[in-house]
Motif scaffolding. Structure first.
Motif, PDB file in Angstrom:
ATOM      1  N   ALA A  56       0.816  -1.209  -0.031  1.00 22.93           N
ATOM      2  CA  ALA A  56       0.138   0.246   0.014  1.00 22.93           C
ATOM      3  C   ALA A  56       0.963   1.259  -0.040  1.00 22.93           C
ATOM      4  O   ALA A  56       0.644   2.302  -0.650  1.00 22.93           O
ATOM      5  CB  ALA A  56      -1.097   0.275   1.285  1.00 22.93           C
ATOM      6  N   VAL A  57       1.770   1.262   0.828  1.00 20.03           N
ATOM      7  CA  VAL A  57       2.713   2.403   0.831  1.00 20.03           C
ATOM      8  C   VAL A  57       3.533   2.497  -0.581  1.00 20.03           C
ATOM      9  O   VAL A  57       3.497   3.625  -0.975  1.00 20.03           O
ATOM     10  CB  VAL A  57       3.989   2.321   1.999  1.00 20.03           C
ATOM     11  CG1 VAL A  57       4.904   3.202   1.530  1.00 20.03           C
ATOM     12  CG2 VAL A  57       3.032   2.312   3.354  1.00 20.03           C
ATOM     13  N   LEU A  58       3.956   1.322  -1.143  1.00 18.67           N
ATOM     14  CA  LEU A  58       4.717   1.672  -2.325  1.00 18.67           C
ATOM     15  C   LEU A  58       3.870   2.061  -3.486  1.00 18.67           C
ATOM     16  O   LEU A  58       4.144   2.837  -4.263  1.00 18.67           O
ATOM     17  CB  LEU A  58       5.484   0.169  -2.722  1.00 18.67           C
ATOM     18  CG  LEU A  58       6.536  -0.039  -1.725  1.00 18.67           C
ATOM     19  CD1 LEU A  58       7.011  -1.509  -2.229  1.00 18.67           C
ATOM     20  CD2 LEU A  58       7.582   0.873  -1.982  1.00 18.67           C
ATOM     21  N   ALA A  59       2.444   1.648  -3.591  1.00 17.03           N
ATOM     22  CA  ALA A  59       1.660   1.730  -4.495  1.00 17.03           C
ATOM     23  C   ALA A  59       1.110   3.299  -4.405  1.00 17.03           C
ATOM     24  O   ALA A  59       0.922   3.798  -5.451  1.00 17.03           O
ATOM     25  CB  ALA A  59       0.582   0.902  -4.421  1.00 17.03           C
ATOM     26  N   GLY A  60       0.890   3.797  -3.077  1.00 18.52           N
ATOM     27  CA  GLY A  60       0.418   5.196  -2.935  1.00 18.52           C
ATOM     28  C   GLY A  60       1.242   6.261  -2.607  1.00 18.52           C
ATOM     29  O   GLY A  60       1.244   7.174  -3.430  1.00 18.52           O
ATOM     30  N   ASP A  61       2.046   6.098  -1.693  1.00 19.21           N
ATOM     31  CA  ASP A  61       2.674   7.260  -1.451  1.00 19.21           C
ATOM     32  C   ASP A  61       4.222   7.376  -2.273  1.00 19.21           C
ATOM     33  O   ASP A  61       4.559   8.578  -2.651  1.00 19.21           O
ATOM     34  CB  ASP A  61       3.256   7.096  -0.046  1.00 19.21           C
ATOM     35  CG  ASP A  61       2.102   7.157   1.088  1.00 19.21           C
ATOM     36  OD1 ASP A  61       2.496   6.776   2.316  1.00 19.21           O
ATOM     37  OD2 ASP A  61       1.091   7.736   0.509  1.00 19.21           O
ATOM     38  N   TRP A  62       4.777   6.354  -2.679  1.00 14.73           N
ATOM     39  CA  TRP A  62       5.921   6.453  -3.474  1.00 14.73           C
ATOM     40  C   TRP A  62       5.707   6.369  -4.960  1.00 14.73           C
ATOM     41  O   TRP A  62       6.732   6.290  -5.597  1.00 14.73           O
ATOM     42  CB  TRP A  62       6.872   5.460  -2.932  1.00 14.73           C
ATOM     43  CG  TRP A  62       7.417   5.650  -1.595  1.00 14.73           C
ATOM     44  CD1 TRP A  62       6.913   6.653  -0.640  1.00 14.73           C
ATOM     45  CD2 TRP A  62       8.011   4.839  -0.814  1.00 14.73           C
ATOM     46  NE1 TRP A  62       7.535   6.472   0.470  1.00 14.73           N
ATOM     47  CE2 TRP A  62       8.280   5.202   0.554  1.00 14.73           C
ATOM     48  CE3 TRP A  62       8.655   3.528  -0.954  1.00 14.73           C
ATOM     49  CZ2 TRP A  62       8.963   4.615   1.549  1.00 14.73           C
ATOM     50  CZ3 TRP A  62       9.393   2.970   0.032  1.00 14.73           C
ATOM     51  CH2 TRP A  62       9.471   3.551   1.293  1.00 14.73           C
ATOM     52  N   ALA A  63       4.513   6.018  -5.368  1.00 12.77           N
ATOM     53  CA  ALA A  63       4.294   5.810  -6.723  1.00 12.77           C
ATOM     54  C   ALA A  63       4.796   6.588  -7.756  1.00 12.77           C
ATOM     55  O   ALA A  63       5.305   6.424  -8.688  1.00 12.77           O
ATOM     56  CB  ALA A  63       2.917   5.195  -7.010  1.00 12.77           C
ATOM     57  N   GLY A  64       4.481   8.287  -7.598  1.00 12.93           N
ATOM     58  CA  GLY A  64       5.078   9.000  -8.663  1.00 12.93           C
ATOM     59  C   GLY A  64       5.913   9.974  -7.876  1.00 12.93           C
ATOM     60  O   GLY A  64       6.219  10.823  -8.617  1.00 12.93           O
ATOM     61  N   ALA A  65       6.765   9.390  -6.934  1.00 16.08           N
ATOM     62  CA  ALA A  65       7.590  10.452  -6.381  1.00 16.08           C
ATOM     63  C   ALA A  65       8.856  10.985  -7.165  1.00 16.08           C
ATOM     64  O   ALA A  65       9.231  12.053  -6.947  1.00 16.08           O
ATOM     65  CB  ALA A  65       8.285   9.729  -5.070  1.00 16.08           C
TER      66      ALA A  65
END
Length: 83
Positions: A56-65
């Motif tokens: 969830a963290v990888l898909a949400g918070d970091w996906a477009g960083a």
């Protein structure tokens, strides 16, 4: 009395490994199989919860960083032109 602390991923994985070895060894008493399976179910749920939290963290918070905001704006314009 406080609730027991949740297992860490490493602890839960170690439990699953121990239970699997015991069941695969064929030495587990039939009366012990059901409690072992319940313990395995709980350990599996702990492992799965940790994995899903990371996903969830990888898909949400970091996906477009790492994306450039200008590139994103151009992508949005291209999408609008297609409509």
């Amino acid at each position: 009395m406080s609730a027991p602390r949740p297992l860490s991923y490493r602890e839960a994985y170690a439990r699953l490994s121990r239970i699997a070895a015991e069941l695969e060894g064929g030495e587990a008493d039939l009366d012990r199989v059901l409690p072992l399976l319940e313990e395995a179910r709980e350990a599996y749920a702990e492992c799965r919860a940790r994995i899903e939290a990371v996903r969830a963290v990888l898909a949400g918070d970091w996906a477009g960083a790492d994306e450039d905001p200008e590139d994103e704006a151009l992508d949005n314009e291209a999408d609008e032109d297609e409509d």
